[in-house]
Design an enzyme around this catalytic site. Structure first.
Site, PDB file in Angstrom:
ATOM      1  N   GLY A   1      -5.372 -35.123   9.362  1.00 51.70           N
ATOM      2  CA  GLY A   1      -5.573 -34.822  10.789  1.00 51.70           C
ATOM      3  C   GLY A   1      -6.918 -34.185  11.081  1.00 51.70           C
TER       4      GLY A   1
ATOM      5  CD  GLU B   1       0.941 -32.136   3.010  1.00 51.43           C
ATOM      6  OE1 GLU B   1      -0.184 -31.686   2.720  1.00 51.43           O
ATOM      7  OE2 GLU B   1       1.358 -32.212   4.172  1.00 51.43           O
TER       8      GLU B   1
ATOM      9  CB  SER C   1       5.535 -22.971  23.986  1.00 50.82           C
ATOM     10  OG  SER C   1       5.613 -21.913  24.896  1.00 50.82           O
ATOM     11  NE  ARG C   2      10.305 -20.483  18.532  1.00 49.91           N
ATOM     12  CZ  ARG C   2      11.360 -21.144  18.070  1.00 49.91           C
ATOM     13  NH1 ARG C   2      12.503 -21.111  18.703  1.00 49.91           N
ATOM     14  NH2 ARG C   2      11.282 -21.841  16.951  1.00 49.91           N
TER      15      ARG C   2
ATOM     16  CG  HIS D   1      -2.476 -32.542   5.396  1.00 45.25           C
ATOM     17  ND1 HIS D   1      -1.689 -31.483   5.041  1.00 45.25           N
ATOM     18  CD2 HIS D   1      -3.242 -32.080   6.433  1.00 45.25           C
ATOM     19  CE1 HIS D   1      -1.964 -30.440   5.816  1.00 45.25           C
ATOM     20  NE2 HIS D   1      -2.902 -30.787   6.667  1.00 45.25           N
TER      21      HIS D   1
ATOM     22  CB  THR E   1      -0.822 -34.141  13.436  1.00 41.38           C
ATOM     23  OG1 THR E   1      -0.645 -33.554  14.725  1.00 41.38           O
ATOM     24  CG2 THR E   1      -0.913 -35.642  13.547  1.00 41.38           C
TER      25      THR E   1
ATOM     26  N   GLY F   1      -0.385 -24.922  22.024  1.00 44.46           N
ATOM     27  CA  GLY F   1      -1.574 -24.132  21.658  1.00 44.46           C
ATOM     28  C   GLY F   1      -2.815 -24.992  21.854  1.00 44.46           C
ATOM     29  NE  ARG F   2      -7.444 -22.776  18.779  1.00 38.85           N
ATOM     30  CZ  ARG F   2      -7.137 -21.514  18.478  1.00 38.85           C
ATOM     31  NH1 ARG F   2      -7.474 -20.546  19.285  1.00 38.85           N
ATOM     32  NH2 ARG F   2      -6.505 -21.226  17.362  1.00 38.85           N
ATOM     33  CB  ILE F   3      -3.954 -28.809  18.121  1.00 36.44           C
ATOM     34  CG1 ILE F   3      -5.017 -28.182  17.209  1.00 36.44           C
ATOM     35  CG2 ILE F   3      -3.762 -30.288  17.793  1.00 36.44           C
ATOM     36  CD1 ILE F   3      -4.649 -28.135  15.729  1.00 36.44           C
TER      37      ILE F   3
END
Ligand code: DGY
Length: 341
Positions: free
Chosen positions: A301, A277, A174-175, A299, A246, A152-154
């Site tokens: 990122g 967390e 990806s799937r 956490h 991340t 995706g974008r990241i």
């Protein structure tokens, strides 16, 4: 008279300047609230609040009863696994997020974690600080293979940095079949591939893992991705390779990771997100903190000065758009169809 919007204390402090600016320049007053869900819900009801800007803390109960129909829960961030979308949509509450504005921050953090693993920076730092001189050899990442799990974008942003910046060979997974993946792109696949420096796309997870020296997770946390990185996943990774997470803690089985590192099948891990967390081991005998080659950050990122202001503005604007029923409101609405995506 301005309308009050509640913002979780954590999010407010991160994006304070932007929330102050929104309060000055709009008909909405963004104020921090530091309450657990029950008492937050009580205040929401008593004070007639219609909107809440939520950090990563999960909200599962009273908040949905307290907010009115057509109210809004705006995630300060992109992940929306902490919001119960089913409860929200039953009540007619909008859920928004802030996609796009934190991609660079998260992708950069993944790069720093990758570099920390490659050059053993945390352990070199720790030993040098206590007066030791242990010049251990690292590895160069140029020419090595990175598998990006979730494009995706990241994932795409990381690909650009790793391939075009660091000279890595990047396999994106990806799937979706290659044809389905290509069909969703705005440009031709070839153009997409050269724009981000992607060496190869595959929907074959085992292949991607078997090729990679480093694996970085970038899938959303949904039921289908829970423990995607499990014992079978780690077994498929190349001996000595390393994993970076991340994305979300739920996508990686921490006990299986502990075993894969302790057995020396994989070389190490760098984790920014955890099943619990703050981190607390699911099994006290499999505590990742005891493994020197497991790097951990709390956490962070997306937690940069730049991205925090951008997330605050995006979350604030989404609230205003929903409450004023601006037609652009649909832009960052979390689509209920993503529930099972
Ligand atoms: C996100 O955007 O979901 C980040 O993990 C921080 O909340």
């Amino acid at each position: 008279m301005s309308e009050t919007v509640f913002v979780s204390e954590i999010s407010y402090r991160k994006g304070e300047a932007a929330f102050e600016e929104l309060s000055r320049s709009t008909a909405f007053r963004f104020i921090p609230v530091d309450e657990k869900e029950e008492s937050l819900a009580r205040r929401v009801r008593e004070e007639g609040i219609r909107a809440f800007v939520a950090d990563i803390h999960p909200y599962r109960g009273a908040l949905y009863d307290a907010l009115p129909r057509d109210g809004v829960i705006a995630r300060f961030g992109v992940g929306h696994d902490s919001v119960d979308k089913e409860k929200a949509s039953k009540k007619g509450i909008w859920v928004t997020n802030t996609p796009g504005v934190l991609d660079n921050a998260v992708a950069e953090h993944a790069v720093w974690l990758l570099g920390s693993l490659a050059r053993l920076i945390p352990s070199l730092h720790a030993s040098t600080r206590v007066g030791q001189w242990k010049p251990c050899s690292g590895v160069e990442v140029a020419g090595r293979t990175l598998a990006i799990i979730g494009l995706g974008r990241i994932g795409q942003m990381l690909c650009r940095k790793a391939a075009l910046g660091l000279g890595m060979r990047v396999i994106g997974w990806s799937r979706d079949s290659p044809a389905k993946f290509a069909a969703r792109l705005d440009h031709s696949f070839e153009e997409f591939q050269s724009n981000i420096g992607l060496t190869e796309y595959t929907d074959d997870l085992e292949y991607a893992l078997g090729q990679a020296d480093f694996v970085s997770l970038h899938v959303a946390s949904v039921p289908a991705t829970r423990h995607l990185a499990n014992a079978g996943f780690f077994a498929a990774m190349k001996p000595g390779s390393c994993i970076i997470n991340t994305a979300r803690g739920a996508v990686l089985d921490e006990i299986a990771l502990y075993e894969a590192i302790a057995s020396e099948h994989i070389g190490g891990a760098a984790l920014d997100v955890f099943e619990q967390e703050p981190y607390s081991p699911a099994d006290p005998n499999k505590d990742l903190r005891k493994l020197a080659n497991c790097i951990m950050t709390p956490h962070v990122g997306s937690n940069t000065k730049e991205s925090n202001q951008a997330m605050a503005l995006a979350a604030g604007r989404a609230v205003i758009q929903v409450l004023t029923q601006d037609p652009h409101a649909m832009k960052n609405i979390v689509n209920p169809s993503q529930l099972t995506a």
